[in-house]
Design a protein around this motif. Structure first.
Motif, PDB file in Angstrom:
ATOM      1  N   GLN A 192       0.889  -1.200  -0.120  1.00  0.00           N
ATOM      2  CA  GLN A 192       0.050  -0.064  -0.057  1.00  0.00           C
ATOM      3  C   GLN A 192       0.655   1.179   0.068  1.00  0.00           C
ATOM      4  O   GLN A 192       0.406   2.244  -0.641  1.00  0.00           O
ATOM      5  CB  GLN A 192      -0.949   0.292   1.177  1.00  0.00           C
ATOM      6  N   GLU A 193       2.247   1.237   0.758  1.00  0.00           N
ATOM      7  CA  GLU A 193       2.830   2.298   0.758  1.00  0.00           C
ATOM      8  C   GLU A 193       3.430   2.769  -0.497  1.00  0.00           C
ATOM      9  O   GLU A 193       3.984   3.711  -0.722  1.00  0.00           O
ATOM     10  CB  GLU A 193       4.224   2.167   1.801  1.00  0.00           C
ATOM     11  N   LEU A 194       3.423   1.696  -1.562  1.00  0.00           N
ATOM     12  CA  LEU A 194       4.112   1.861  -2.662  1.00  0.00           C
ATOM     13  C   LEU A 194       3.019   2.449  -3.716  1.00  0.00           C
ATOM     14  O   LEU A 194       3.438   2.701  -4.998  1.00  0.00           O
ATOM     15  CB  LEU A 194       4.643   0.733  -3.355  1.00  0.00           C
ATOM     16  N   GLU A 195       1.707   2.893  -3.303  1.00  0.00           N
ATOM     17  CA  GLU A 195       0.906   3.778  -4.319  1.00  0.00           C
ATOM     18  C   GLU A 195       0.694   5.088  -3.659  1.00  0.00           C
ATOM     19  O   GLU A 195       0.742   5.283  -2.457  1.00  0.00           O
ATOM     20  CB  GLU A 195      -0.461   3.032  -4.381  1.00  0.00           C
ATOM     21  N   LEU A 196       0.949   5.917  -4.686  1.00  0.00           N
ATOM     22  CA  LEU A 196       0.704   7.422  -4.191  1.00  0.00           C
ATOM     23  C   LEU A 196      -0.830   7.764  -4.508  1.00  0.00           C
ATOM     24  O   LEU A 196      -1.565   7.359  -5.405  1.00  0.00           O
ATOM     25  CB  LEU A 196       1.487   8.267  -5.093  1.00  0.00           C
ATOM     26  N   SER A 197      -1.349   8.838  -3.436  1.00  0.00           N
ATOM     27  CA  SER A 197      -2.479   9.053  -3.606  1.00  0.00           C
ATOM     28  C   SER A 197      -2.934  10.359  -4.350  1.00  0.00           C
ATOM     29  O   SER A 197      -1.793  10.952  -4.808  1.00  0.00           O
ATOM     30  CB  SER A 197      -3.293   9.609  -2.153  1.00  0.00           C
ATOM     31  N   GLN A 198      -3.890  10.541  -5.150  1.00  0.00           N
ATOM     32  CA  GLN A 198      -4.201  11.491  -6.140  1.00  0.00           C
ATOM     33  C   GLN A 198      -3.993  13.049  -5.268  1.00  0.00           C
ATOM     34  O   GLN A 198      -3.417  13.736  -5.867  1.00  0.00           O
ATOM     35  CB  GLN A 198      -5.657  11.545  -6.456  1.00  0.00           C
ATOM     36  N   GLU A 199      -4.243  12.978  -4.185  1.00  0.00           N
ATOM     37  CA  GLU A 199      -3.958  14.151  -3.415  1.00  0.00           C
ATOM     38  C   GLU A 199      -2.565  14.511  -3.562  1.00  0.00           C
ATOM     39  O   GLU A 199      -1.995  15.644  -3.511  1.00  0.00           O
ATOM     40  CB  GLU A 199      -4.427  14.028  -1.806  1.00  0.00           C
ATOM     41  N   SER A 200      -1.609  13.593  -3.217  1.00  0.00           N
ATOM     42  CA  SER A 200      -0.202  13.746  -3.168  1.00  0.00           C
ATOM     43  C   SER A 200       0.405  14.361  -4.620  1.00  0.00           C
ATOM     44  O   SER A 200       1.329  15.177  -4.601  1.00  0.00           O
ATOM     45  CB  SER A 200       0.688  12.506  -2.834  1.00  0.00           C
ATOM     46  N   LEU A 201      -0.406  13.983  -5.635  1.00  0.00           N
ATOM     47  CA  LEU A 201       0.064  14.331  -7.050  1.00  0.00           C
ATOM     48  C   LEU A 201      -0.533  15.908  -7.085  1.00  0.00           C
ATOM     49  O   LEU A 201       0.116  16.862  -7.503  1.00  0.00           O
ATOM     50  CB  LEU A 201      -0.648  13.880  -8.063  1.00  0.00           C
TER      51      LEU A 201
END
Lengths: 431, 431
Positions: A64-73
């Motif tokens: 899970q830690e290897l996926e970035l959220s849209q918010e972080s983009l």
């Protein structure tokens, strides 16, 4: 820097050796990559996480830690300075507009027998974009890969980008936001390619993988080709700048254009072709002067020494012959009448016309794609485009009467290919 | 023959295993092929001749004997019976006409800054067409590969076809004449692919290689990909026939359409999908009846047993879902309203609409190409076409004033990618 002349008896041989660049397909590399692919297919997430910890020294302990959220983009984009924000947005908009002109449409027509024929064009369902990490992690590459996919109407664009020690280039994330990338995983290498090709518990399988990478990534793309589509196997980047010694040329501009290629990496190729000995010498001098002030002088010097060349040709016809022989990724025509040259150019990834079109503008924001065929592959391939994210299905509709003459022809030919069921299947339609 | 139903709890799993077909990339095969390629690159003609004598038991003692004259192609055509001559000519003409509609044109436009952008479309210089020898040597394949290349404007089309013991199918030569193939060499296997990719003393290097072949040919194409372009790595052929139990259907027609796929080889795949249990049973019965009278019943029976299936679905929506999941090479829609289904079909190589359009017509003479994406690759690839023999060069022409804002944007982005020479090269144009 190497100087060649078409007058040299050994010119042809020298040019061949200048252009030679062999991608080594060593069996050990293939075996390593095949093993990684087999592991990812078998154990999925677990292997991807483990290899990411090992090769990238990534601190994540769960997938899970290897996926970035849209918010972080979004956050990465919002945090940019205003001038960068504007520049990136301008680039994205121009790339979008150019690529919108590439979209292919379905078509059909009716033949003289009353049968309808055509092709239906549809977007790919899901694609994966590989973005290199570390030094060569370029936001412009995110735009150039993701925007054509989105213009094509691809349902889901998945980006993978390795984050060595967990560190990422915020501009790459900002570009992913601008290009409307759907999901981002911070993984890389052959394991990322395998995960995209076959899917894991967390990472959905895609239909095509595009984007450049190191030799493991290239080997993995070659291995999964067929399971998924891929773009080219990218080689080192190159430019060929052509001039004819006009007084309108500026040797410092020409030199800097060549250096903008050479600074990429030690195997990048910068070739200057001119009909003027005087201009050749002037450009050689300006290259030396400019190198003194460049932060990446070391890399550029190596590239020029290893693979660069200043080539003197007798006339325009010889110049064109050298260009077509090189089939350069980037071709700059520093002449007064670039349009007159166009019809003679058979092979080039992108053609930069006139003196106010340096490669750098094309790299970032002219609109056309900067993912271009390298190493002479412009002989048979094209810039990345919307067409790479669309595919076609043939449509054949035979009317009852229109079918009969075709069925008869098919019957005859099938018999001669010893395919009796084909022949009978056709015969049912006309007897 | 396997019967499945979407009502089965394990349907999804059964479908996955039905569709599984792994092309084995074994390391020994890769090594053998790599060795052959290396030998051909090093010693050229001598190796090609020796391997042709060895693998094909060809009686030739010189390389010259392995090239056919244009006269021999004309003679092969002239010697055909009139009905075959007419059938082959009809097929060639229709294929030509359909493909003429696929040719792409160059385009340019001016942006709001006065810069010109576009793409220039050019044909490939020279392509190689691989035609299998022996049993699977089909004249229709010659037409389907060579005609799109010629329509694209390819300068030279080189055909290779192995001649086991020196024997060739005269229809293949006749087709080469009709399709205006420029040169024909009677060689095959990995050595033919290597010769086309790198050239030998007698065989000119080409820019792209298309056409199907055995596992050695497929592995060689994968290995030379990058040196030259290739089409797909072809898998076994498949058809999916869809019906809805209409009284307008004829079970014997549907059965024969399925068998025309199954007779190709023992791993060919024929799948029947219907909403009607009654129709499913009727087609199963007709398959058995038809098999009794087919010369290739043995092959077809094996194919149906190994990889065939009759699938019962609840309704049209489920049928569409199965079709898109399979992404069949050939899709027959045996329904009254095939056009209504079209928008829901996302993946298929070719769509045969209605009851009077059997696959056999498309295989030979409808006009669209019969080289289609197999094994689910219709998810990301297209029928062979003129577009496979054309490539594009981007065109960028910045005016002096139009260049300035773009150069500024490029400058900013280049600085953020730490590419100082790019930044300076851009800056020259606006400062």
């Amino acid at each position: 820097m190497r100087q060649l002349s078409t007058q040299d008896a050994s010119f042809e041989q020298q040019l061949t050796s200048l252009l030679a660049f062999e991608t080594v397909n060593d069996i050990d590399l293939l075996k390593t990559v095949d093993d990684i692919i087999a592991q990812v297919r078998r154990d999925g997430d677990e292997v991807v996480l483990r290899l990411t910890q090992k090769f990238d020294q990534h601190p994540a302990t769960t997938m899970q830690e290897l996926e970035l959220s849209q918010e972080s983009l979004v956050d990465a984009f919002e945090a940019l300075d205003d001038d960068v924000k504007t520049a990136l947005t301008t680039a994205a908009t121009r790339v979008q507009r150019f690529h919108e002109r590439q979209a292919q449409e379905s078509w059909q027509y009716e033949d003289e027998l009353g049968n309808r024929l055509g092709q239906k064009v549809t977007p790919l369902d899901r694609v994966g974009i590989y973005v290199p990490g570390g030094l060569a992690s370029y936001p412009s590459s995110v735009l150039m890969n993701a925007i054509p996919a989105k213009v094509a109407g691809v349902g889901e664009v998945i980006m993978v980008v390795p984050a060595p020690k967990g560190v990422l280039n915020p501009l790459v994330l900002a570009a992913a936001h601008l290009a409307k990338v759907d999901r981002v995983f911070t993984i890389g290498g052959a394991q990322a390619v395998a995960a995209l090709a076959y899917g894991t518990q967390s990472i959905p399988a895609v239909d095509k993988i595009t984007g450049p990478g190191n030799k493991y990534v290239a080997a993995a793309k070659r291995a999964v080709f067929g399971q998924v589509g891929i773009d080219m196997i990218a080689g080192p980047s190159e430019v060929l700048v052509y001039a004819e010694g006009s007084n309108n040329d500026r040797a410092d501009w020409l030199a800097m254009d060549l250096l903008s290629q050479a600074e990429h990496d030690r195997v990048a190729q910068a070739i200057f072709v001119t009909t003027s000995r005087e201009q050749l010498d002037a450009v050689a001098l300006e290259i030396e002067k400019a190198l003194a002030a460049l932060p990446k002088a070391d890399i550029a010097r190596d590239a020029l020494q290893n693979r660069g060349a200043l080539i003197l040709v007798k006339d325009r016809a010889e110049g064109m012959a050298v260009i077509n022989r090189v089939a350069p990724e980037h071709l700059e025509l520093s002449v007064d009448d670039p349009d007159d040259l166009l019809s003679g150019i058979r092979h080039a990834g992108a053609i930069f016309m006139g003196r106010h079109t340096p490669e750098a503008i094309g790299d970032y924001c002219a609109g056309p794609n900067h993912v271009l065929p390298t190493s002479g592959t412009a002989r048979f391939s094209s810039p990345l485009g919307v067409y790479d994210f669309q595919k076609k299905s043939s449509i054949i509709y035979c009317s009852e009467s229109g079918s009969k003459p075709l069925a008869k022809t098919a019957d005859i030919l099938a018999q001669h290919e010893d395919l009796e069921a084909h022949a009978r299947s056709a015969r049912y339609r006309y007897q």
